[in-house]
Design an enzyme around this catalytic site. Structure first.
Site, PDB file in Angstrom:
ATOM      1  N   ARG A 151       5.421   5.180  12.974  1.00  0.00           N
ATOM      2  CA  ARG A 151       5.211   5.944  11.743  1.00  0.00           C
ATOM      3  C   ARG A 151       4.302   7.128  12.047  1.00  0.00           C
ATOM      4  O   ARG A 151       3.257   6.949  12.678  1.00  0.00           O
ATOM      5  CB  ARG A 151       4.554   5.040  10.698  1.00  0.00           C
ATOM      6  CG  ARG A 151       4.445   5.684   9.336  1.00  0.00           C
ATOM      7  CD  ARG A 151       3.673   4.812   8.385  1.00  0.00           C
ATOM      8  NE  ARG A 151       2.254   5.116   8.427  1.00  0.00           N
ATOM      9  CZ  ARG A 151       1.388   4.823   7.456  1.00  0.00           C
ATOM     10  NH1 ARG A 151       1.812   4.197   6.375  1.00  0.00           N
ATOM     11  NH2 ARG A 151       0.114   5.124   7.562  1.00  0.00           N
ATOM     12  N   TYR A 163      -3.696  10.866   3.179  1.00  0.00           N
ATOM     13  CA  TYR A 163      -3.290   9.479   3.377  1.00  0.00           C
ATOM     14  C   TYR A 163      -2.773   9.268   4.815  1.00  0.00           C
ATOM     15  O   TYR A 163      -1.979  10.056   5.310  1.00  0.00           O
ATOM     16  CB  TYR A 163      -2.173   9.066   2.373  1.00  0.00           C
ATOM     17  CG  TYR A 163      -1.579   7.766   2.825  1.00  0.00           C
ATOM     18  CD1 TYR A 163      -2.291   6.585   2.651  1.00  0.00           C
ATOM     19  CD2 TYR A 163      -0.391   7.727   3.554  1.00  0.00           C
ATOM     20  CE1 TYR A 163      -1.824   5.397   3.166  1.00  0.00           C
ATOM     21  CE2 TYR A 163       0.092   6.541   4.064  1.00  0.00           C
ATOM     22  CZ  TYR A 163      -0.635   5.379   3.865  1.00  0.00           C
ATOM     23  OH  TYR A 163      -0.181   4.216   4.390  1.00  0.00           O
ATOM     24  N   ASP A 215       5.536   8.049   5.745  1.00  0.00           N
ATOM     25  CA  ASP A 215       5.169   7.495   4.426  1.00  0.00           C
ATOM     26  C   ASP A 215       4.646   8.624   3.538  1.00  0.00           C
ATOM     27  O   ASP A 215       3.618   9.226   3.841  1.00  0.00           O
ATOM     28  CB  ASP A 215       4.084   6.426   4.619  1.00  0.00           C
ATOM     29  CG  ASP A 215       3.855   5.593   3.373  1.00  0.00           C
ATOM     30  OD1 ASP A 215       4.303   6.007   2.288  1.00  0.00           O
ATOM     31  OD2 ASP A 215       3.209   4.528   3.499  1.00  0.00           O
ATOM     32  N   HIS A 217       3.823   8.106   0.423  1.00  0.00           N
ATOM     33  CA  HIS A 217       2.808   7.412  -0.371  1.00  0.00           C
ATOM     34  C   HIS A 217       2.787   7.854  -1.835  1.00  0.00           C
ATOM     35  O   HIS A 217       1.733   8.210  -2.379  1.00  0.00           O
ATOM     36  CB  HIS A 217       1.423   7.545   0.283  1.00  0.00           C
ATOM     37  CG  HIS A 217       0.647   6.265   0.263  1.00  0.00           C
ATOM     38  ND1 HIS A 217      -0.377   6.032  -0.627  1.00  0.00           N
ATOM     39  CD2 HIS A 217       0.771   5.137   0.981  1.00  0.00           C
ATOM     40  CE1 HIS A 217      -0.863   4.828  -0.429  1.00  0.00           C
ATOM     41  NE2 HIS A 217      -0.178   4.251   0.540  1.00  0.00           N
ATOM     42  N   GLU A 241       9.353   6.917   3.327  1.00  0.00           N
ATOM     43  CA  GLU A 241       8.843   5.829   2.478  1.00  0.00           C
ATOM     44  C   GLU A 241       8.173   6.347   1.208  1.00  0.00           C
ATOM     45  O   GLU A 241       7.439   7.344   1.259  1.00  0.00           O
ATOM     46  CB  GLU A 241       7.843   5.021   3.310  1.00  0.00           C
ATOM     47  CG  GLU A 241       7.247   3.851   2.574  1.00  0.00           C
ATOM     48  CD  GLU A 241       6.180   3.153   3.416  1.00  0.00           C
ATOM     49  OE1 GLU A 241       6.163   3.325   4.653  1.00  0.00           O
ATOM     50  OE2 GLU A 241       5.351   2.447   2.819  1.00  0.00           O
ATOM     51  N   GLU A 267       6.513  -1.587  -1.416  1.00  0.00           N
ATOM     52  CA  GLU A 267       5.311  -2.314  -0.982  1.00  0.00           C
ATOM     53  C   GLU A 267       4.428  -2.704  -2.157  1.00  0.00           C
ATOM     54  O   GLU A 267       3.642  -3.644  -2.052  1.00  0.00           O
ATOM     55  CB  GLU A 267       4.513  -1.514   0.057  1.00  0.00           C
ATOM     56  CG  GLU A 267       3.835  -0.289  -0.499  1.00  0.00           C
ATOM     57  CD  GLU A 267       3.068   0.498   0.564  1.00  0.00           C
ATOM     58  OE1 GLU A 267       3.525   0.570   1.702  1.00  0.00           O
ATOM     59  OE2 GLU A 267       2.006   1.044   0.213  1.00  0.00           O
ATOM     60  N   ARG A 288      10.595  -2.829   0.873  1.00  0.00           N
ATOM     61  CA  ARG A 288       9.310  -2.946   1.570  1.00  0.00           C
ATOM     62  C   ARG A 288       8.445  -4.093   1.048  1.00  0.00           C
ATOM     63  O   ARG A 288       7.254  -4.156   1.353  1.00  0.00           O
ATOM     64  CB  ARG A 288       8.536  -1.626   1.393  1.00  0.00           C
ATOM     65  CG  ARG A 288       9.164  -0.450   2.091  1.00  0.00           C
ATOM     66  CD  ARG A 288       8.703  -0.318   3.502  1.00  0.00           C
ATOM     67  NE  ARG A 288       7.306   0.019   3.591  1.00  0.00           N
ATOM     68  CZ  ARG A 288       6.449  -0.524   4.472  1.00  0.00           C
ATOM     69  NH1 ARG A 288       6.867  -1.450   5.307  1.00  0.00           N
ATOM     70  NH2 ARG A 288       5.197  -0.135   4.501  1.00  0.00           N
ATOM     71  N   GLU A 344       6.464  -3.862   9.768  1.00  0.00           N
ATOM     72  CA  GLU A 344       5.306  -2.990  10.009  1.00  0.00           C
ATOM     73  C   GLU A 344       4.200  -3.808  10.683  1.00  0.00           C
ATOM     74  O   GLU A 344       3.911  -4.934  10.280  1.00  0.00           O
ATOM     75  CB  GLU A 344       4.791  -2.411   8.682  1.00  0.00           C
ATOM     76  CG  GLU A 344       3.611  -1.458   8.870  1.00  0.00           C
ATOM     77  CD  GLU A 344       3.106  -0.888   7.538  1.00  0.00           C
ATOM     78  OE1 GLU A 344       3.460  -1.439   6.482  1.00  0.00           O
ATOM     79  OE2 GLU A 344       2.367   0.105   7.568  1.00  0.00           O
ATOM     80  N   TRP A 407      -2.399   8.060  -5.575  1.00  0.00           N
ATOM     81  CA  TRP A 407      -2.909   8.042  -4.202  1.00  0.00           C
ATOM     82  C   TRP A 407      -1.833   7.480  -3.274  1.00  0.00           C
ATOM     83  O   TRP A 407      -1.106   6.580  -3.600  1.00  0.00           O
ATOM     84  CB  TRP A 407      -4.162   7.158  -4.082  1.00  0.00           C
ATOM     85  CG  TRP A 407      -4.611   7.087  -2.649  1.00  0.00           C
ATOM     86  CD1 TRP A 407      -5.251   8.069  -1.954  1.00  0.00           C
ATOM     87  CD2 TRP A 407      -4.439   5.990  -1.749  1.00  0.00           C
ATOM     88  NE1 TRP A 407      -5.487   7.644  -0.656  1.00  0.00           N
ATOM     89  CE2 TRP A 407      -4.980   6.369  -0.511  1.00  0.00           C
ATOM     90  CE3 TRP A 407      -3.855   4.723  -1.863  1.00  0.00           C
ATOM     91  CZ2 TRP A 407      -4.979   5.529   0.611  1.00  0.00           C
ATOM     92  CZ3 TRP A 407      -3.844   3.886  -0.767  1.00  0.00           C
ATOM     93  CH2 TRP A 407      -4.402   4.292   0.463  1.00  0.00           C
TER      94      TRP A 407
END
Ligand code: KDG
Ligand code: MG
Length: 407
Positions: A151, A163, A215, A217, A241, A267, A288, A344, A407
């Site tokens: 990643r 991030y 990612d 995020h 992601e 996630e 995820r 991951e 975030w």
């Protein structure tokens, strides 16, 4: 296990060997111990209290072999459905009961799930650099450790915090110790100007044989996500992601219409019901969901079964806040589930490896859960007690005008 074996004790252990973890210990009247992970980053004590105050008293005296019935009892019996605290608590109990079942049977959990469908589980780790040259060095370092999937996250010109990246450091830990969250300033336009070039540079650097992931995020609108997807198509990402917060899942249709970049989301999801629309409308390519936060081994398997029908694969969450117990549990699912694509593996600090003694192992870009009975992770309680809980929070993000964003 005797037919009269019941759950004798349920203990919650909060420990901070470098970062906070919540471990659940279930002991049977025959003395078999099962371990679960109940870590919910930044909200650890809420799950610990949920388990101690509301779940432990209900479990004592129950048959530990009834894993599915206990899941149903805790899920339906609470009346209040879903949510990260409830589902993490249920996940911890489920993992601990599978651990006990494996230990009683003398089998690693993956054997009880139908046996191995692969020899090892492909894993990806994180490369992080404040600027592109630093990122490429980090990618090289992870490739030297054998990773074939990496990643890639970089800093963004004009922003002080981003991030996935720590300025001047090789590792990244999202949670910051302290009594309040760190406030990060976020600028989507600056990110969108920078990210495609950084990802293209990473691809050019590694050539075609390394899987690259990124990612976002939860930072983009559907239109921005569609544009980013198009802009990075030639990078040939394994996945992009969390392009949007995905609370409104409908908006992913717009992203899909404009780009073929593989999308991974989930996630922060807790149950199959948050995954349902994304799966059945084929709005994503990878789910995820994490074994801890989505109700344990039993529920992750259900999500995998639904996803399989739609040719969608699993790529579970596995940063440092998913404990080694959960990583082990996820790998048992990974080894035995056909549509499990990748795990991951961010890795852990040395103290974490000492507190959580694990049979799972990493070699050559892959993970294996190990062949000991149960999940294969034991907690050194005496050592854990030497690392008391420390308040820590995930950062929050504000735009340049001071308004809150995701975030
Ligand atoms: O607790 C939140 C972190 O685990 C999360 O920010 C990490 O997005 C993450 C990832 O993909 O590992
Ligand atoms: Mg993520």
């Amino acid at each position: 296990m005797s037919r009269t074996d019941t759950i004798a004790a349920v203990d919650v252990i909060v420990t901070s060997p470098g970062r906070n973890y919540v471990a659940l210990k279930i002991t049977t009247t025959d003395g078999v111990v099962g371990w679960g992970d109940a870590t919910l980053n930044g909200r650890e004590l809420a799950v610990a209290a949920y388990l101690r105050d509301h779940v432990a008293p209900l479990l004592v005296g129950r048959d530990p072999a009834r894993v599915e019935d206990t899941w149903q009892f805790l899920y339906r019996g609470a009346y209040w459905r879903r949510g990260p605290v409830t589902m993490t608590a249920i996940g911890a109990v489920d993992i601990a009961l599978w651990d006990i079942k494996g230990k009683v049977a003398g089998q690693p959990v993956y054997q009880l799930l139908g046996g191995a469908v692969r020899d090892r589980v492909l894993s990806y780790t994180h490369a992080t650099g404040w600027d592109v040259p630093e990122l490429l060095d980090s990618v090289d370092a992870q490739r030297e450790r054998g990773f074939r999937a990496v990643r890639v996250q970089t800093g963004v010109p004009g922003l002080d915090t981003v991030y996935g990246v720590t300025r001047g450091a090789t590792g990244y830990e999202p949670a910051g110790r302290g009594a309040a969250p760190v406030v990060e300033v976020w600028d989507t336009d600056a990110y969108l100007r920078h990210a495609p070039g950084a990802l293209a540079a990473a691809r050019e650097h590694v050539g075609p044989d390394v899987q690259l992931l990124h990612d976002v995020h939860h930072r983009l609108t559907p239109g921005q996500a569609a544009r980013l997807g198009r802009a990075v198509e030639s990078v040939d990402l394994f996945w992009l992601e969390d392009v949007t917060p995905a609370e409104n899942q409908e908006v992913l249709r717009h992203v899909r219409r404009h780009t073929t970049v593989p999308l991974a989301i989930g996630e922060v999801f807790n149950t199959i019901w948050e995954c349902q629309q994304l799966i059945t409308e084929q709005l994503i390519d990878f789910v995820r969901t994490c074994v801890t936060h989505a109700g344990g081994i039993s529920h992750l398997r259900r999500i995998a079964a639904l996803a399989e029908v739609w040719q969608i694969r699993l790529g579970p969450h596995g940063p440092s806040d998913v404990s080694p117990v959960a990583l082990g549990a996820s790998l048992h699912v990974g080894l035995s589930t056909p549509n499990f694509a990748i795990q991951e593996y961010m890795g852990y600090g040395p103290q974490v490896h000492e507190v959580f003694q694990h049979a799972w192992s990493y070699a050559d870009g892959h993970l294996h859960p190990g062949d000991v009975p149960g999940v294969g992770v034991e907690v050194d309680e005496a050592l854990a007690a030497r690392f008391p809980y420390e308040p820590a929070y995930l950062p929050v993000a504000r735009r340049r005008d001071g308004s809150m964003t995701d975030w």
